[in-house]
Design a protein around this motif. Structure first.
Motif, short mmCIF file in Angstrom:
data_model
loop_
_atom_site.label_atom_id
_atom_site.label_comp_id
_atom_site.label_asym_id
_atom_site.label_seq_id
_atom_site.Cartn_x
_atom_site.Cartn_y
_atom_site.Cartn_z
N ILE A 92 0.66 -1.59 0.12
CA ILE A 92 0.03 -0.11 0.05
C ILE A 92 1.17 1.13 -0.26
N VAL A 93 0.26 1.64 -1.00
CA VAL A 93 1.18 3.28 -1.03
C VAL A 93 0.52 4.55 -0.50
N VAL A 94 0.27 5.06 -0.13
CA VAL A 94 0.38 6.40 0.54
C VAL A 94 1.13 7.75 -0.04
N TYR A 95 0.34 8.17 -0.59
CA TYR A 95 1.03 10.13 -1.53
C TYR A 95 0.62 11.13 -0.81
N PRO A 96 1.32 12.58 -0.69
CA PRO A 96 0.83 13.04 -0.57
C PRO A 96 -0.46 13.61 -0.48
N GLY A 97 -1.19 13.91 1.02
CA GLY A 97 -2.42 14.75 0.98
C GLY A 97 -3.64 12.94 1.19
N GLY A 98 -3.32 12.22 1.96
CA GLY A 98 -3.49 10.71 1.95
C GLY A 98 -3.81 9.75 0.68
N ALA A 99 -3.16 9.56 -0.37
CA ALA A 99 -3.92 9.46 -1.75
C ALA A 99 -3.27 8.08 -1.13
N THR A 100 -3.95 6.95 -1.96
CA THR A 100 -3.31 5.20 -1.59
C THR A 100 -3.56 5.22 -2.81
N ALA A 101 -2.38 4.01 -3.28
CA ALA A 101 -2.68 2.81 -4.45
C ALA A 101 -2.20 2.09 -3.80
N THR A 102 -2.79 0.36 -4.49
CA THR A 102 -2.73 -1.10 -3.72
C THR A 102 -2.27 -1.46 -4.66
N ALA A 103 -0.53 -2.61 -4.71
CA ALA A 103 -0.90 -4.04 -5.67
C ALA A 103 -0.54 -4.94 -4.99
N ALA A 104 -0.98 -6.09 -5.20
CA ALA A 104 -0.55 -7.35 -4.59
C ALA A 104 0.09 -8.63 -5.79
N LYS A 105 1.61 -9.06 -5.16
CA LYS A 105 1.97 -10.28 -6.24
C LYS A 105 1.34 -11.70 -5.30
N THR A 106 1.74 -12.64 -6.22
CA THR A 106 1.58 -13.63 -5.35
C THR A 106 3.69 -14.21 -5.40
N ILE A 107 3.39 -14.78 -4.59
CA ILE A 107 5.07 -15.39 -4.02
C ILE A 107 5.33 -17.01 -3.83
N THR A 108 6.30 -17.70 -4.36
CA THR A 108 6.24 -19.04 -4.24
C THR A 108 7.14 -19.35 -3.41
N ILE A 109 7.39 -19.89 -2.60
CA ILE A 109 8.92 -20.59 -2.19
C ILE A 109 8.85 -21.70 -2.31
N ASN A 110 10.18 -22.51 -2.88
CA ASN A 110 10.16 -23.98 -3.32
C ASN A 110 10.69 -24.28 -2.52
N SER A 111 10.16 -25.81 -2.08
CA SER A 111 10.68 -26.29 -0.78
C SER A 111 12.02 -26.46 -0.85
N SER A 112 13.19 -26.62 -0.22
CA SER A 112 14.76 -27.30 -0.45
C SER A 112 14.76 -28.08 1.03
N ILE A 113 12.98 -28.86 1.27
CA ILE A 113 13.48 -30.14 2.09
C ILE A 113 14.35 -31.03 1.62
N PRO A 114 15.13 -31.88 2.49
CA PRO A 114 16.33 -33.16 2.25
C PRO A 114 15.52 -34.06 2.07
N PRO A 115 15.60 -34.63 0.23
CA PRO A 115 14.58 -35.65 0.17
C PRO A 115 14.93 -37.17 1.28
N THR A 116 13.70 -38.18 1.07
CA THR A 116 14.15 -39.19 2.39
C THR A 116 15.28 -40.00 1.78
N ILE A 117 15.97 -40.68 2.11
CA ILE A 117 16.77 -41.81 1.24
C ILE A 117 16.05 -43.35 2.59
N ASN A 118 15.97 -44.25 1.67
CA ASN A 118 15.83 -45.19 2.29
C ASN A 118 16.67 -46.96 1.23
N ALA A 119 16.97 -47.43 2.73
CA ALA A 119 17.89 -48.49 2.31
C ALA A 119 17.39 -50.22 1.93
#
Length: 962
Positions: free
Chosen positions: A105-132
């Motif tokens: 949310i961006v606020v301008y002089p006098g109180g005017a506002t503008a809004t932007a939204a974006k989606t971010i995906t954080i990918n997994s770095s979970i260690p793989p499972t090793i089955n022996a």
């Protein structure tokens, strides 16, 4: 929302955090409320984001950068994971994988506002499972592995820990381990997102581990022995059978269980072995050690070689038996011994008869014990000693010998005479090791004995070649002239204690400034007085004595100010260099008193001061400072308006305590939502304060509009026809509309220009900027008629001729004014006259009987004639100021455009252009290039422009006379 609600929830935030989420939720709510007033001022909000490696793998640190249009005043970020920020370009760290919606949310002089939204995906770095298929095998072999991850894995990189690797797109593989070992298998997985992660598992290739217990392990035959074998096998594997070899030639015993019993019937030593086989076919063996059995010994005999001996002698015993492996002696004085020989030796410490216990053994099998006797006679020598701290070379000896002491001899080992007293006192040389021997004898038995010890004396010295060193350097203290190699040293060096230890030297790293009294305490044992030895000279550790005072904590908007209190430890050693490091990767300062330092981010910082003195001695001092963040504060609306008598609501968003000022017209001075009843323009300041005392402010301008009365500068105004007038009204600063609009330069401004052609009443309607109040006022403009004048056509006259001017006037003319009037017969009469001596323009201004003005003009020209252009035929440039210059003399001429003079050869000797007539300064002085010309005839060429605009040309000759 309750105007009195001052305390808001803070979920999981410490005292230095800001309750952004609460504030942001309020902002979103009230932005919707105010948005309809701000649409005309709308801008575009946008932002970009990136990671350092271009991958979005958890944990991931992301740099956000606002790219909004215009000039915003504030920014509010929600990162979608419960965290927020009010920085323009914040950094956020996502510790877990997922999809997050980031809002700005961006606020301008006098109180005017503008809004932007974006989606971010954080990918997994979970260690793989090793089955022996197996994590342990009892023999080299093949193990199968398969792997899985929390996402799509594109590549599997295996390191099997035995020097072999494999890259594969498949999640399953097999590997043959060829030797016994413990191998760490590592899998590096690359996900389709580009994220990488790894995991490990340990593979053990080892035979089954076996331990065993046998009981009993010795005794007389026949003997029943119980055996137990304990097996440790890999998971999923078990022992299937046990093969027992009892080592006595008996048949091998195979059992399914891990226990066995065997009876040994023959004497001897044995090494039984158990071999274990597992379900995998793996085998291993274990050998039981120390097992032996026998028969009772026979024909036992023991005696002392000498049944009576002096106390100084060593007793000799003989013991014999059949069927033995060893003999056991107990001498009755707390000592015993096992021997395999038939002879045993022992020195008794006391006099008198002794009974000796003798036991022959055959692998632990024995018959009843027998005894031997012996008598110790005569004397046994011994003594104790101490020395005094007053005189450490003098020792007191106490005789503790046993027996009838008919002869006593003390030999002190220093070459002094022997003495024969029961006890003795002796002073030794200052330094040395002396073997002191006590000899005693019994004249009755003829026995004698001696006892000796080494006596140490010395004059130890504490040695260090340094008398002054730099702080943070090394030196070594050592003790000399101490013959006691078993002494213990306790060191008191550089203000610190170390020891006791057997080291006669002490390496020092000098980390304390001072003039120290260094010493060592030397302990020679309980019978000696300890030596306290001081260093024989002063020992100074010099260097900068660093110190500074500074706040332990501060707010991020306050500079960190230090007060350097450092000084050289020795006043003569000036400090020559300084280095301040404030712990935030900014440039160091190299000055005694640094400038106040400003930290860009909140956090804990280590401040380091290093300095060096003129001798190169260097020291460093550190301190920490906690920099606290400023509170978040945002107020809405930025600018507010209200009509007098109408209350209004103001909002402040913060996670910290609030204070409004001025508070007189507010419903609450500490609430986040207040009712405003301002009656005049007021700027409200809101102060937010954190628990650490850090503050931030915001403000709201409230414009309060009160009733007003419009008024004009004058009720009636008068203008002449075709004139203009500025219309004015009060009070200023309102919206204004004039009517009628015809004849106005702009009907919507203060001071419009009015140009009516008839009498007109103008009405001004004033309204404040928000439409609270309106008032009107009127001005009547009355238009007066104009006079007329026609001065007539321009006139031409001969030079010095009389002329008259006869304009035509309207009947309402009341006054006349001619300019220039000085060359006319009259300046205020209707028909003036004059004499034509030069061209002139005459202006007539007439004023009507109502004060209106009209003007006109007429021009009098001098006729243009050659006769008005006169040129001398001779001149005498001899410097007598009479006829020294040659130039034209004219009448009715406006400008000489060209005046040229040539010699008789046609060479130009002088020329002037565009100059006023009758001016000697533009005449020829008879010179060429500064040299006077000889008498001769010269030719001239003349061009002139008349007042009427006509051009005259004239040629001729002139005689230069010298």
């Amino acid at each position: 929302m309750n105007a009195g609600n001052k305390n808001k929830p803070r979920k999981g935030l410490d005292g230095d955090s800001i309750n952004y989420m609460y504030s942001m939720n309020k902002i979103v709510l009230f932005i919707c409320f105010f948005s309809f007033t701000l649409m005309a001022k709308s801008q575009t909000a946008d932002f970009a984001y990136a990671t350092t490696n271009g991958l979005f793998c958890n944990p991931s640190t992301i740099q956000f950068k606002e790219t909004a249009t215009g000039t915003p005043t504030s920014f509010f970020w929600q990162f979608g994971d419960g965290t927020a920020s009010n920085q323009p370009n914040p950094v956020a760290t996502y510790s877990s994988a997922g999809t997050f919606t980031v809002k700005l949310i961006v606020v301008y002089p006098g109180g005017a506002t503008a809004t932007a939204a974006k989606t971010i995906t954080i990918n997994s770095s979970i260690p793989p499972t090793i089955n022996a298929s197996k994590n342990a095998i009892c023999a080299p072999g093949t193990i199968t592995f398969d792997a899985s991850g929390s996402g799509s894995i594109s590549n599997y990189s295996w390191d099997f820990g035995d020097g072999t690797t494999l890259n594969s797109a498949n999640n399953s593989t097999s590997h043959n381990f060829t030797s016994f070992a413990v191998d760490t298998v590592t899998l590096n997985a690359t996900y389709s997102t580009g994220c990488m992660s790894s995991n490990q598992t340990v593979i053990t290739i080892a035979p089954p581990k076996i331990t065993g217990i046998a009981s009993p392990t010795s005794g007389c035959v026949p003997q029943n022995v119980n055996f137990t074998a304990n097996v440790t096998a890999p998971a999923g594997s078990t022992a299937t059978n046990y093969s027992w070899n009892f080592g006595d030639g008996s048949p091998i015993l195979i059992t399914q269980g891990n226990t066995a019993m065997h009876t040994y019937t023959n004497p001897g030593k044995y090494s039984p072995t158990v071999t274990v086989t597992t379900i995998d076919g793996c085998t291993n063996s274990y050998t039981y050690n120390g097992i032996g059995f026998g028969i009772p010994p026979t024909n036992r005999v023991t005696y002392a070689v000498n049944p009576v001996i002096c106390g100084s002698d060593t007793a000799i015993f003989v013991g014999k038996a059949n069927n033995i492996t060893q003999y056991y002696y107990n001498f009755g004085d707390g000592t015993s011994v096992y021997v395999t020989d038939t002879i045993a030796y022992h020195k008794f410490a006391t006099l008198g008869p002794k009974s000796i216990y003798f036991l022959p053994l055959n692998n632990g099998c024995y018959s009843p014990a027998i005894y031997a006797t012996i008598k110790i006679i005569g004397v046994i020598a011994s003594y104790n000693y101490t020395n005094g701290c007053a005189d450490k070379n003098t020792f007191t000896f106490q005789n503790t010998s046993q027996g009838n002491l008919t002869s006593i001899t003390w030999d002190f080992g220093d070459g002094s005479p022997v003495v024969h007293t029961l006890n003795a006192t002796h002073s030794y040389p200052p330094s040395g090791n002396f073997v002191t021997t006590l000899t005693v004898a019994d004249s009755v038995t003829g026995c004698s004995d001696n006892y000796h010890k080494v006596i140490h004396t010395g004059q130890p010295a504490l040695v260090n070649a340094d008398s002054i060193i730099c702080i943070n350097t090394n030196t070594t203290f050592s003790v000399s002239n101490n013959p006691d190699t078993s002494a213990q040293y306790t060191w008191y060096i550089d203000g610190k204690q170390s020891g006791p230890s057997g080291n006669s030297s002490y390496p020092l790293y000098a980390d304390s400034l001072g003039n120290f009294s260094n010493y060592v305490i030397i302990n020679h044992g309980p019978t000696y007085c300890a030596d306290t030895v001081f260093l024989g000279h002063s020992f100074i550790v010099r260097g900068p004595a660093l110190g500074f005072t500074a706040p332990a904590s501060l707010c991020i908007n306050n500079p960190y100010t230090v007060n350097d209190t450092s000084r050289p430890f020795l006043p003569a050693d000036s400090i020559v260099s300084w280095n301040w490091n404030f712990g935030d990767q900014t440039a160091n300062e190299n000055t005694y008193q640094p400038q106040p330092h400003t930290y860009a981010n909140a956090g804990s910082y280590t401040v380091t001061l290093s300095a060096a003195d003129m001798n190169g001695c260097v020291d460093t001092l550190t301190d920490t400072v906690k920099v606290h963040a400023l509170p978040f504060i945002f107020a809405l609306p930025r600018v507010d308006t209200l009509c007098a008598g109408s209350p209004d609501t103001l909002y402040a968003f913060s996670g910290s305590s609030l204070q409004w000022s001025p508070a007189g017209s507010l419903s609450c001075a500490t609430c986040d939502t207040v009712i405003n009843n301002a009656t005049s323009n007021t700027t409200y300041h809101i102060l937010a304060t954190t628990p650490y005392g850090c503050t931030a402010t915001d403000s709201i301008l409230v414009k309060a509009y009160s009733p007003f009365t419009a008024s004009s500068m004058a009720t009636n105004s008068y203008i002449c026809l075709n004139d203009t007038i500025h219309l004015n009204a009060d009070p200023p600063g309102k919206k204004i509309v004039w009517s009628p609009a015809n004849g106005l330069s702009d009907p919507n401004i203060y001071g419009p220009v009015a140009s009516p052609v008839q009498n007109t009443t103008y009405t001004a309607t004033l309204t404040d900027s928000v439409g609270c109040f309106t008032s009107s006022t009127s001005i009547t403009v009355q238009v007066k008629g104009l006079p007329t004048v026609d001065a007539g056509a321009d006139q031409f006259y001969a030079y010095n001729s009389p002329f008259s001017i006869n304009p035509v006037y309207s009947s309402n003319v009341a006054a006349y004014l001619w300019t220039p009037g000085s060359v006319l017969s009259c300046s205020t009469c209707p028909n003036p006259n004059g004499v034509a001596l030069s061209a002139n323009t005459f202006y007539i201004k007439v004023t009507s009987d109502s004060g209106c003005v009209a003007t006109d003009s007429v021009k009098i020209y001098i006729e243009c004639k050659d006769s008005y252009l006169l040129v001398p035929n001779a001149f005498t440039p001899n410097g007598d100021n009479i006829n020294d210059y040659f130039y034209p003399i004219t009448r009715g001429i406006k400008t000489i455009t060209r005046f040229s003079v040539y010699n008789r050869f046609g060479k130009l000797v002088y020329e002037a252009t565009n100059f006023p007539p009758n001016n000697q300064a533009f005449g020829w002085n008879g010179q060429l290039n500064g040299a006077g010309q000889q008498s001769d005839v010269f030719v001239y060429y003349l061009e002139a422009l008349c007042d009427s605009g006509e051009k005259l040309l004239k040629k001729g000759s002139v005689v230069l006379i010298r």
